[in-house]
Design an enzyme around this catalytic site. Structure first.
Site, short mmCIF file in Angstrom:
data_model
loop_
_atom_site.label_atom_id
_atom_site.label_comp_id
_atom_site.label_asym_id
_atom_site.label_seq_id
_atom_site.Cartn_x
_atom_site.Cartn_y
_atom_site.Cartn_z
N LYS A 202 -31.77 31.66 2.50
CA LYS A 202 -30.97 32.83 2.10
C LYS A 202 -30.33 33.49 3.32
CE LYS A 202 -30.14 36.54 -0.63
NZ LYS A 202 -29.40 36.45 -1.88
N LYS B 65 -31.64 38.13 -6.46
CA LYS B 65 -31.64 39.26 -7.38
C LYS B 65 -31.32 38.83 -8.82
CE LYS B 65 -27.12 40.61 -8.42
NZ LYS B 65 -26.42 39.44 -8.04
N LYS C 129 -26.81 32.52 -10.39
CA LYS C 129 -26.45 33.33 -11.57
C LYS C 129 -26.56 32.49 -12.84
CE LYS C 129 -23.14 35.87 -8.82
NZ LYS C 129 -24.15 36.77 -8.26
N GLY D 135 -23.72 42.36 -5.11
CA GLY D 135 -23.49 43.07 -3.86
C GLY D 135 -22.06 43.58 -3.78
N ASN D 136 -21.16 42.87 -4.46
CA ASN D 136 -19.76 43.27 -4.42
C ASN D 136 -19.50 44.58 -5.15
OD1 ASN D 136 -18.70 40.93 -3.04
ND2 ASN D 136 -19.38 39.82 -4.85
P1 ADP Z 1 -22.67 38.75 -6.03
O1 ADP Z 1 -22.52 39.48 -4.74
O2 ADP Z 1 -22.05 39.45 -7.18
O3 ADP Z 1 -24.07 38.28 -6.29
P2 ADP Z 1 -21.73 36.13 -5.08
O4 ADP Z 1 -20.74 36.28 -3.99
O5 ADP Z 1 -23.10 35.72 -4.74
O6 ADP Z 1 -21.73 37.47 -5.94
O7 ADP Z 1 -21.16 35.12 -6.20
C1 ADP Z 1 -19.88 35.36 -6.81
C2 ADP Z 1 -18.87 34.42 -6.17
O8 ADP Z 1 -19.15 33.09 -6.59
C3 ADP Z 1 -17.45 34.62 -6.60
O9 ADP Z 1 -16.79 35.56 -5.79
C4 ADP Z 1 -16.83 33.21 -6.43
O10 ADP Z 1 -16.07 33.16 -5.25
C5 ADP Z 1 -18.01 32.29 -6.25
N1 ADP Z 1 -18.07 31.10 -7.10
C6 ADP Z 1 -18.57 29.91 -6.67
N2 ADP Z 1 -18.54 29.00 -7.65
C7 ADP Z 1 -18.01 29.62 -8.74
C8 ADP Z 1 -17.74 29.17 -10.08
N3 ADP Z 1 -18.02 27.94 -10.49
N4 ADP Z 1 -17.19 30.05 -10.94
C9 ADP Z 1 -16.92 31.30 -10.54
N5 ADP Z 1 -17.15 31.78 -9.29
C10 ADP Z 1 -17.70 30.96 -8.39
MG MG Z 2 -22.48 38.46 -2.89
#
Ligand code: ADP
Ligand code: MG
Length: 316
Positions: free
Chosen positions: A130, A215, A277, A11-12
């Site tokens: 969610k 996703k 992820k 989403g970022n």
């Molecule tokens: P997206 O929108 O890309 O799906 P998310 O916000 O759901 O991303 O997940 C990415 C975020 O996960 C990063 O910005 C980070 O702050 C967080 N995060 C939590 N735990 C971890 C970890 N172990 N290693 C790296 N990032 C992490």
């Molecule tokens: Mg996100």
């Protein structure tokens, strides 16, 4: 069949936290990522599928739905997911198409309105987890919505957020269409927002349900079904970290499947962000023996080439 790669955009990539998320901003962000994706294609990447998140966008569609409920009938959540596939898919096709032409590598870019099958009795339906949409600060507002059947969780000091069920993806209903398009040379955008969640119904079409599929898990399933050799998850951090956010934090480069699976099953990664992820990347490698990486949006080319981000090795 050529080599297939599936790339999932967070989403970022589209609406970074702290921006208003206007259509213009979202277009600029997508365009920036598509410039790099076009480079990958120009470098010779053969069959490519893009998938994307939709958290902020589907939340915004829901708000419009609600505010206008006395003027036009509200539509269900599965329709809202479909709408975000259309707007994000359109913008990816438009900007990636432009960048490919600019590089002299014109290819059709085809967004597919994609359904993903879930089980009607998935336990997630009884336990919504969610978070979608904005933070709400007014307890009376939250109570009124709860009476309307919505569910909320308290998120620290920032207030409440609506939560919806996030069932497991079981099958990518429109995968045969993606296959045809890939074999004909198109770049395909599929399973946006985790796909439109549908269930089997007796004597009828598949029916949409009120849920949002993760996703990354839906992307991993699509990559597996398509026989992809590479699955890349792009987000806003350079890699997966051990002890994230602590003084002991350490970024993982190459990591064995066994080690990462052990950490994941031990609950090392947070459920709302890095957990899905890591789960998605591990599932893909376990089921296919292929290559998976979790990397930064800024490192698209290196991540697809296996030189940036966290790379999961099937065996070491
Ligand atoms: P997206 O929108 O890309 O799906 P998310 O916000 O759901 O991303 O997940 C990415 C975020 O996960 C990063 O910005 C980070 O702050 C967080 N995060 C939590 N735990 C971890 C970890 N172990 N290693 C790296 N990032 C992490
Ligand atoms: Mg996100």
């Amino acid at each position: 069949m050529g080599e297939r790669t599936v790339i999932a955009l967070g989403g970022n990539a589209i609406a970074p936290a702290g921006t208003a998320g206007t259509a213009e901003e979202q277009t600029v962000n997508i365009w920036r990522t598509m410039r790099q994706i076009a480079e990958l294609v120009a470098d010779g990447l053969d069959q490519l599928v893009l998938t994307h998140g939709n958290g902020p966008q589907v939340g915004n569609v829901l708000i419009k739905n609600e505010l206008a409920r006395d003027v036009v009938p509200p539509v269900p959540l599965d329709w809202c997911v479909a709408q975000t596939q259309a707007t994000i898919g359109f913008t990816i096709a438009d900007t990636l198409g432009h960048e490919l032409r600019r590089l002299g590598h014109e290819r059709p870019v085809v967004p597919v309105v994609s359904r993903v099958l879930v089980a009607a009795d998935d336990p997630a339906f009884a336990l919504p987890t969610k978070p979608i949409g904005p933070y709400l600060g007014d307890p009376d507002d939250v109570a009124r919505r709860e009476r309307d059947g919505q569910q909320f969780v308290r998120v620290g000091e920032r207030g409440w957020r609506r939560v919806v069920p996030s069932p497991q993806p079981l099958a990518c209903v429109d995968r045969p269409a993606v296959d045809l398009l890939l074999d004909d040379g198109a770049i395909v955008v599929a399973n946006g927002g985790g796909g439109i969640p549908v269930v089997e119904q007796p004597d009828g079409p598949l029916g949409g349900v009120e849920a949002v599929i993760d996703k990354d898990l839906a992307g991993a399933l699509l990559a597996e079904e398509l026989g992809a050799t590479t699955f890349v998850i792009l987000t806003d951090v350079p890699a997966v970290a051990i002890d994230y956010g602590t003084p002991q934090q350490r970024w993982l480069g190459e990591v064995s499947l066994a080690e990462l699976r052990g950490l994941q099953d031990g609950g090392h990664f947070s459920a709302g962000s890095m957990g899905p992820k890591v789960e998605a990347a591990c599932r893909f490698v376990e089921r296919t023996g292929g290559r998976a990486a979790i990397a930064s949006l800024d490192d698209v080319v290196a991540a697809a080439g296996g030189t940036a981000g966290t790379r999961i090795l099937a065996s070491t």
